[in-house]
Design a protein around this motif. Structure first.
Motif, short mmCIF file in Angstrom:
data_model
loop_
_atom_site.label_atom_id
_atom_site.label_comp_id
_atom_site.label_asym_id
_atom_site.label_seq_id
_atom_site.Cartn_x
_atom_site.Cartn_y
_atom_site.Cartn_z
N ASN A 113 -99.80 40.22 11.92
CA ASN A 113 -98.59 40.29 11.09
C ASN A 113 -97.52 41.23 11.68
OD1 ASN A 113 -99.59 38.47 9.29
ND2 ASN A 113 -100.00 39.93 7.65
N SER A 114 -97.18 40.99 12.93
CA SER A 114 -96.11 41.72 13.63
C SER A 114 -96.45 43.19 13.91
CB SER A 114 -94.79 41.67 12.85
OG SER A 114 -94.41 40.33 12.62
N LYS A 115 -97.68 43.58 13.61
CA LYS A 115 -98.10 44.95 13.89
C LYS A 115 -99.14 44.94 15.01
CE LYS A 115 -95.89 47.04 10.43
NZ LYS A 115 -95.22 45.88 9.82
N LEU A 116 -99.08 45.96 15.85
CA LEU A 116 -100.05 46.14 16.92
C LEU A 116 -100.94 47.33 16.56
CD1 LEU A 116 -100.69 44.91 19.77
CD2 LEU A 116 -99.47 46.88 20.71
N TYR A 117 -102.21 47.07 16.38
CA TYR A 117 -103.17 48.13 16.07
C TYR A 117 -103.77 48.62 17.38
CZ TYR A 117 -102.54 46.69 11.26
OH TYR A 117 -101.98 46.40 10.03
N ILE A 118 -103.53 49.89 17.66
CA ILE A 118 -103.90 50.47 18.95
C ILE A 118 -105.14 51.33 18.77
CG2 ILE A 118 -103.10 51.84 20.91
CD1 ILE A 118 -100.22 51.31 19.90
N VAL A 126 -100.47 52.51 14.75
CA VAL A 126 -99.86 51.22 14.42
C VAL A 126 -98.46 51.18 15.03
CG1 VAL A 126 -99.25 49.63 12.58
CG2 VAL A 126 -101.17 51.21 12.26
N TYR A 127 -98.17 50.08 15.73
CA TYR A 127 -96.88 49.92 16.41
C TYR A 127 -96.22 48.64 15.92
CZ TYR A 127 -93.56 50.04 20.33
OH TYR A 127 -92.42 50.10 21.10
N ASP A 128 -94.97 48.75 15.52
CA ASP A 128 -94.21 47.62 15.01
C ASP A 128 -93.62 46.84 16.19
OD1 ASP A 128 -92.07 45.97 13.95
OD2 ASP A 128 -92.16 47.15 12.11
N GLU A 133 -91.32 50.26 17.53
CA GLU A 133 -91.44 51.66 17.15
C GLU A 133 -92.77 51.90 16.44
OE1 GLU A 133 -88.02 52.16 14.64
OE2 GLU A 133 -89.12 51.58 12.82
N PHE A 134 -93.22 53.15 16.48
CA PHE A 134 -94.50 53.50 15.87
C PHE A 134 -94.39 53.63 14.37
CE2 PHE A 134 -96.08 54.69 20.08
CZ PHE A 134 -97.41 54.30 19.98
N GLY A 135 -95.49 53.28 13.70
CA GLY A 135 -95.64 53.53 12.27
C GLY A 135 -96.66 54.63 12.08
N ASP A 136 -97.66 54.38 11.22
CA ASP A 136 -98.66 55.40 10.90
C ASP A 136 -99.71 55.54 12.00
OD1 ASP A 136 -97.51 56.02 8.45
OD2 ASP A 136 -98.68 54.50 7.38
N THR A 137 -100.37 56.69 11.99
CA THR A 137 -101.56 56.92 12.80
C THR A 137 -102.69 57.29 11.86
OG1 THR A 137 -100.44 57.57 14.84
CG2 THR A 137 -102.65 58.46 14.49
N TYR A 138 -103.85 56.67 12.08
CA TYR A 138 -105.00 56.90 11.22
C TYR A 138 -106.07 57.71 11.96
CZ TYR A 138 -102.81 52.82 8.98
OH TYR A 138 -101.91 51.95 8.40
N PHE A 139 -106.32 58.93 11.49
CA PHE A 139 -107.45 59.72 11.95
C PHE A 139 -108.57 59.46 10.93
CE2 PHE A 139 -103.72 62.34 13.35
CZ PHE A 139 -103.86 62.08 14.71
N ILE A 140 -109.52 58.60 11.28
CA ILE A 140 -110.43 58.07 10.27
C ILE A 140 -111.79 58.77 10.25
CG2 ILE A 140 -109.28 55.85 10.28
CD1 ILE A 140 -111.58 54.72 11.92
N LEU A 179 -103.60 54.86 3.99
CA LEU A 179 -104.71 54.87 4.94
C LEU A 179 -104.66 56.06 5.90
CD1 LEU A 179 -105.22 51.11 5.91
CD2 LEU A 179 -106.61 52.56 4.43
N ILE A 180 -103.58 56.82 5.86
CA ILE A 180 -103.58 58.05 6.67
C ILE A 180 -104.55 59.08 6.10
CG2 ILE A 180 -101.22 57.73 7.53
CD1 ILE A 180 -100.31 59.76 5.41
#
Length: 334
Positions: A113-118, A126-128, A133-140, A179-180
């Protein structure tokens, strides 16, 4: 002045392979090449064109956006845009001070869905792809700690993450805006995982103990055990491809083994990744570039790679005058 230079790079060792736009995209150690499936033409992109020349760890072609995205061991991301001579350098991860240098490696790209999960050594960014441009980063990790994520996939509206270092499989709801916060992620199982794939509404994970596992309602069902831990996995056209150094295993969506491609005496090399396209199989190797074979003839291979030296670590160069052309022998008339 880039057109004044000619680059001599090694393309025999391919780390990552993908396809789209009627082309095969292959990432070598520090340069890339494309193979046009219609014309059989090969084109290269290297430091001559603006690549960094650093060590590539993974790459992915987005057919939806016409972008070839390259990830590096040091966290750098570079984007080759179709029809554009400029290469976009994305340095956000590379320059992030709160992430240790040895955790910045880019492990995998997954588009949804137009997002790149890195997937990275610290978690998920997450990159749009539309806005670049970057979105959120998840430290899980527990309490928002950084843990290594090898790969992610989307399944039943959840992001599933295959985590190494004993951190198991974790999932977070795709629609969850928070989710952050690592507490919003569930741990499905413990252990160390290197792969997670979705195919025909089924979910498969690969553990470091070489077990291929199907997750049914998040319960584990082992379905196959590899003799050697695969280096790469791909879900393509209802198939699962797992690549070990000496074989490519092809499964259907029910995890039944349908074909196995092994090394031959003629091509004694290590495999690193593989993709399928219709009946053709393309295999990234350590010493022959890309090998092409057909599902109906798994012992015949064609080499695909640009001309270049065998290695990139040359240490000496020497120039010599060209040998004079030999004069033709005199004609003798009897």
């Amino acid at each position: 002045f880039e057109n004044s230079w000619t680059g001599y790079f090694s393309y025999v060792s391919v780390k990552s392979i993908s396809q789209g736009n009627d082309k095969i995209y292959a990432a070598a150690e520090n340069a890339i090449f494309t193979y046009d499936l219609s014309t059989q033409e090969i084109e290269t992109v290297s430091t001559i064109n603006g690549l960094s020349g650093k060590e590539i760890t993974t790459a992915y072609y987005s057919e939806s956006f016409g972008l070839y995205i390259i990830g590096y061991k040091n966290g750098l991301i570079e984007i080759v845009i179709d029809g554009d001579d400029n290469i976009l350098k994305v340095v956000d991860i590379l320059e992030k001070l709160t992430i240790p240098p040895d955790s910045k490696q880019i492990n995998h790209f997954y588009e949804f869905n137009s997002k790149l999960y890195i997937s990275t050594g610290y978690g998920i960014s997450v990159y749009d792809l539309e806005r670049l441009e970057f979105g959120d980063t998840y430290f899980i990790g527990d309490n928002n700690t950084q843990i290594p994520v090898e790969k992610v996939t989307i399944f039943n509206d959840f992001i599933y993450a295959a985590c190494n270092g004993g951190n198991g499989i974790r999932k977070g709801a795709l629609t969850n805006p928070n989710l952050i916060d690592s507490s919003q992620w569930q741990t499905i199982t413990s252990g160390s995982y290197v792969s997670i794939e979705t195919v025909d509404n089924r979910l498969y994970g690969l553990r470091t103990n070489r077990n291929l596992i199907e997750f049914i309602n998040d319960a584990l069902t082992p379905v196959f055990n590899f003799g050697v831990l695969p280096l790469d996995s791909e879900a393509v056209d209802g198939q699962l491809l797992y690549t070990t150094p000496d074989s490519v295993f092809i499964f259907n969506s029910a995890a039944s083994l349908t074909a196995q491609i092994n090394q031959t005496i003629e091509y004694d090399t290590n495999f690193s990744a593989a993709i399928s396209l219709n009946s053709e199989i393309y295999i990234a190797t350590s010493s022959f570039g890309v090998l092409q074979t057909n599902i109906n003839d798994l012992v015949t291979f064609n080499e695909i790679r640009p001309d270049g030296p065998l290695r990139n670590n040359g240490f000496k160069i020497q120039a010599a005058s060209p040998a004079p052309s030999a004069e033709p022998a005199p004609t003798r008339v009897l």
